[in-house]
Design a protein around this motif. Structure first.
Motif, PDB file in Angstrom:
ATOM      1  N   TRP A  37      -9.837   5.935   8.626  1.00 26.75           N
ATOM      2  CA  TRP A  37      -8.663   6.156   9.472  1.00 26.75           C
ATOM      3  C   TRP A  37      -7.465   6.732   8.720  1.00 26.75           C
ATOM      4  O   TRP A  37      -6.381   6.822   9.277  1.00 26.75           O
ATOM      5  CB  TRP A  37      -8.268   4.846  10.154  1.00 26.75           C
ATOM      6  N   GLY A  38      -7.649   7.120   7.477  1.00 22.30           N
ATOM      7  CA  GLY A  38      -6.536   7.675   6.715  1.00 22.30           C
ATOM      8  C   GLY A  38      -5.796   6.591   5.951  1.00 22.30           C
ATOM      9  O   GLY A  38      -5.711   5.446   6.393  1.00 22.30           O
ATOM     10  N   PHE A  39      -5.241   6.942   4.801  1.00 18.38           N
ATOM     11  CA  PHE A  39      -4.733   5.911   3.898  1.00 18.38           C
ATOM     12  C   PHE A  39      -3.417   5.281   4.349  1.00 18.38           C
ATOM     13  O   PHE A  39      -3.033   4.232   3.852  1.00 18.38           O
ATOM     14  CB  PHE A  39      -4.606   6.467   2.480  1.00 18.38           C
ATOM     15  N   VAL A  40      -2.723   5.886   5.325  1.00 14.63           N
ATOM     16  CA  VAL A  40      -1.469   5.286   5.786  1.00 14.63           C
ATOM     17  C   VAL A  40      -1.736   3.952   6.470  1.00 14.63           C
ATOM     18  O   VAL A  40      -1.006   2.967   6.251  1.00 14.63           O
ATOM     19  CB  VAL A  40      -0.726   6.244   6.742  1.00 14.63           C
ATOM     20  N   ILE A  41      -2.800   3.889   7.289  1.00 12.98           N
ATOM     21  CA  ILE A  41      -3.123   2.645   7.987  1.00 12.98           C
ATOM     22  C   ILE A  41      -4.558   2.187   7.742  1.00 12.98           C
ATOM     23  O   ILE A  41      -5.009   1.208   8.343  1.00 12.98           O
ATOM     24  CB  ILE A  41      -2.899   2.790   9.506  1.00 12.98           C
ATOM     25  N   GLY A  42      -5.282   2.864   6.889  1.00 15.93           N
ATOM     26  CA  GLY A  42      -6.675   2.508   6.647  1.00 15.93           C
ATOM     27  C   GLY A  42      -7.143   2.974   5.285  1.00 15.93           C
ATOM     28  O   GLY A  42      -6.381   2.981   4.330  1.00 15.93           O
ATOM     29  N   ASP A  43      -8.425   3.376   5.218  1.00 15.13           N
ATOM     30  CA  ASP A  43      -9.027   3.875   3.975  1.00 15.13           C
ATOM     31  C   ASP A  43      -8.881   2.891   2.814  1.00 15.13           C
ATOM     32  O   ASP A  43      -8.661   3.279   1.658  1.00 15.13           O
ATOM     33  CB  ASP A  43      -8.420   5.222   3.570  1.00 15.13           C
ATOM     34  N   GLN A  44      -9.007   1.601   3.129  1.00 18.87           N
ATOM     35  CA  GLN A  44      -8.949   0.595   2.068  1.00 18.87           C
ATOM     36  C   GLN A  44     -10.002   0.898   0.999  1.00 18.87           C
ATOM     37  O   GLN A  44     -11.094   1.332   1.305  1.00 18.87           O
ATOM     38  CB  GLN A  44      -9.181  -0.813   2.651  1.00 18.87           C
ATOM     39  N   ALA A  45      -9.633   0.663  -0.248  1.00 18.11           N
ATOM     40  CA  ALA A  45     -10.501   0.888  -1.414  1.00 18.11           C
ATOM     41  C   ALA A  45     -10.668   2.364  -1.754  1.00 18.11           C
ATOM     42  O   ALA A  45     -11.423   2.699  -2.661  1.00 18.11           O
ATOM     43  CB  ALA A  45     -11.876   0.227  -1.235  1.00 18.11           C
ATOM     44  N   SER A  46      -9.971   3.236  -1.063  1.00 20.61           N
ATOM     45  CA  SER A  46     -10.026   4.656  -1.399  1.00 20.61           C
ATOM     46  C   SER A  46      -9.151   4.948  -2.608  1.00 20.61           C
ATOM     47  O   SER A  46      -8.296   4.145  -2.991  1.00 20.61           O
ATOM     48  CB  SER A  46      -9.537   5.488  -0.213  1.00 20.61           C
ATOM     49  N   GLY A  47      -9.343   6.120  -3.194  1.00 21.78           N
ATOM     50  CA  GLY A  47      -8.495   6.524  -4.301  1.00 21.78           C
ATOM     51  C   GLY A  47      -7.041   6.619  -3.891  1.00 21.78           C
ATOM     52  O   GLY A  47      -6.136   6.222  -4.642  1.00 21.78           O
ATOM     53  N   ALA A  48      -6.787   7.134  -2.681  1.00 25.19           N
ATOM     54  CA  ALA A  48      -5.413   7.264  -2.206  1.00 25.19           C
ATOM     55  C   ALA A  48      -4.759   5.899  -2.039  1.00 25.19           C
ATOM     56  O   ALA A  48      -3.584   5.712  -2.388  1.00 25.19           O
ATOM     57  CB  ALA A  48      -5.374   8.035  -0.891  1.00 25.19           C
ATOM     58  N   ARG A  49      -5.524   4.930  -1.514  1.00 24.85           N
ATOM     59  CA  ARG A  49      -4.952   3.591  -1.336  1.00 24.85           C
ATOM     60  C   ARG A  49      -4.712   2.904  -2.672  1.00 24.85           C
ATOM     61  O   ARG A  49      -3.717   2.193  -2.852  1.00 24.85           O
ATOM     62  CB  ARG A  49      -5.866   2.737  -0.458  1.00 24.85           C
ATOM     63  N   LEU A  50      -5.608   3.098  -3.627  1.00 23.27           N
ATOM     64  CA  LEU A  50      -5.389   2.521  -4.951  1.00 23.27           C
ATOM     65  C   LEU A  50      -4.099   3.044  -5.560  1.00 23.27           C
ATOM     66  O   LEU A  50      -3.301   2.291  -6.125  1.00 23.27           O
ATOM     67  CB  LEU A  50      -6.571   2.838  -5.879  1.00 23.27           C
ATOM     68  N   GLY A  51      -3.884   4.352  -5.435  1.00 26.19           N
ATOM     69  CA  GLY A  51      -2.662   4.951  -5.963  1.00 26.19           C
ATOM     70  C   GLY A  51      -1.426   4.470  -5.234  1.00 26.19           C
ATOM     71  O   GLY A  51      -0.397   4.152  -5.854  1.00 26.19           O
ATOM     72  N   ARG A  52      -1.516   4.409  -3.906  1.00 25.25           N
ATOM     73  CA  ARG A  52      -0.390   3.915  -3.112  1.00 25.25           C
ATOM     74  C   ARG A  52      -0.051   2.474  -3.482  1.00 25.25           C
ATOM     75  O   ARG A  52       1.122   2.101  -3.666  1.00 25.25           O
ATOM     76  CB  ARG A  52      -0.716   4.009  -1.625  1.00 25.25           C
ATOM     77  N   ASP A  53      -1.101   1.642  -3.590  1.00 27.01           N
ATOM     78  CA  ASP A  53      -0.889   0.229  -3.934  1.00 27.01           C
ATOM     79  C   ASP A  53      -0.289   0.077  -5.325  1.00 27.01           C
ATOM     80  O   ASP A  53       0.550  -0.800  -5.560  1.00 27.01           O
ATOM     81  CB  ASP A  53      -2.206  -0.542  -3.834  1.00 27.01           C
ATOM     82  N   LEU A  54      -0.717   0.930  -6.257  1.00 25.78           N
ATOM     83  CA  LEU A  54      -0.168   0.869  -7.608  1.00 25.78           C
ATOM     84  C   LEU A  54       1.322   1.200  -7.603  1.00 25.78           C
ATOM     85  O   LEU A  54       2.122   0.506  -8.251  1.00 25.78           O
ATOM     86  CB  LEU A  54      -0.920   1.827  -8.530  1.00 25.78           C
ATOM     87  N   LEU A  55       1.708   2.244  -6.888  1.00 27.12           N
ATOM     88  CA  LEU A  55       3.126   2.609  -6.839  1.00 27.12           C
ATOM     89  C   LEU A  55       3.950   1.515  -6.163  1.00 27.12           C
ATOM     90  O   LEU A  55       5.078   1.223  -6.589  1.00 27.12           O
ATOM     91  CB  LEU A  55       3.302   3.939  -6.117  1.00 27.12           C
TER      92      LEU A  55
END
Length: 294
Positions: free
Chosen positions: A140-158
């Motif tokens: 569903w895209g990293f804004v509201i989904g894509d848990q465990a994706s590379g984009a979510r890892l980066g977002r969570d790190l920031l």
């Protein structure tokens, strides 16, 4: 030109294409920029066609054949609204079938067999096939989904880096590295976040796993949270007699040690990657066209 077809993996970081002949043999491959149709449809269309042209050139064929060949494109967002149909209508191929990235991931990993797949790259998505019926979750895209994706890892790190900067949460060596990159200026982090696309966030995924391997407390917490999301997603798809789970994508190997033991027990090596899945579906499209002519 019924003897050739194009299979394309429209990934969030890059777009890969392959030209196949009537026997399903790959004759040439090509690569271009990201194909995230939800965040940048216009660029995605350009990159999809460019990857196909590069593949034709690699196969020793005229790149202008894109207008005369059928193509299968797998991309995230094809299941959202009318995006899939818009892509099909905007591309120059002789005939175009747009499917989700989960569909080509499933085909690439399992062929026509039953099982469950999880694909982890810039985005993430899951799919399953049982007795010939396929269904999927996520993507569903990293804004509201894509848990465990590379984009979510980066977002969570920031996010964690900013929380540590504000002394709201405990920091670590990793959050210090991140803040140092931005001159320890949180406003620069925010500017990056607002101007960036999923692939820009995903570039932080390798360093998250690197520091998790060194037992950095923030990195470990981020990866464990992602692994928990994987566990719950796989459990939502599994059935008691499920023969196998396959992990695909650039982060698949990195996640293997973090999986639940129940899932490790039925892990299997995928037969092929997502591009192979697109190629196999393109081969089926080609065979179907030939059968219709017969």
């Amino acid at each position: 030109m019924g003897q050739f077809a194009i299979g394309i993996d429209g990934g969030g970081t890059s777009c890969r294409a392959a030209i196949i002949d009537g026997a399903g043999r790959v004759l040439g491959t090509g690569k271009a920029g990201a194909a995230n149709i939800l965040s940048d449809l216009e660029s995605s269309l350009i990159h999809i066609v460019a990857s196909a042209r590069h593949a034709l050139t690699d196969a020793g064929l005229d790149s202008d054949l894109v207008n005369r060949l059928p193509a299968v494109i797998g991309t995230a967002g094809a299941n959202v609204g009318n995006y899939g149909k818009r892509v099909e209508g905007a591309l120059p191929f002789a005939s175009t079938r747009v499917v989700t990235d989960a569909t080509i991931a499933l085909q690439g990993a399992l062929g026509d067999a039953d099982g469950v797949i999880g694909a982890f790259g810039t985005g993430s998505v899951y799919n399953a096939r049982r007795d010939g019926r396929s269904w999927g979750i996520g993507g569903w895209g990293f804004v509201i989904g894509d848990q465990a994706s590379g984009a979510r890892l980066g977002r969570d790190l920031l996010e964690r880096a900013l929380l540590a900067h504000d002394t709201v949460a405990t920091g670590s060596a990793l959050t210090k590295v991140v803040m140092d990159e931005y001159g320890n200026d949180p406003e620069r982090v925010v500017e990056f976040a607002h101007a960036s696309k999923p692939k820009d966030f995903a570039r932080y995924a390798p360093i998250v796993f690197e520091y998790a391997g060194m037992e950095d407390v923030v990195a470990v917490d981020i990866v464990r949270m992602a692994a928990d999301a994987i566990t719950k997603s796989l459990d939502a798809l599994l059935w008691p007699e499920c023969p196998s789970i396959c992990l695909l994508g650039g982060l698949a190997q990195a996640y293997r040690p973090w999986l639940d033991e129940r899932h490790k027990a039925i892990l299997a090596e995928p037969k092929g990657d997502v591009l192979r899945g697109a190629v196999e579906l393109a081969a089926k499209l080609l065979r179907g066209g030939e059968e219709n002519k017969a």
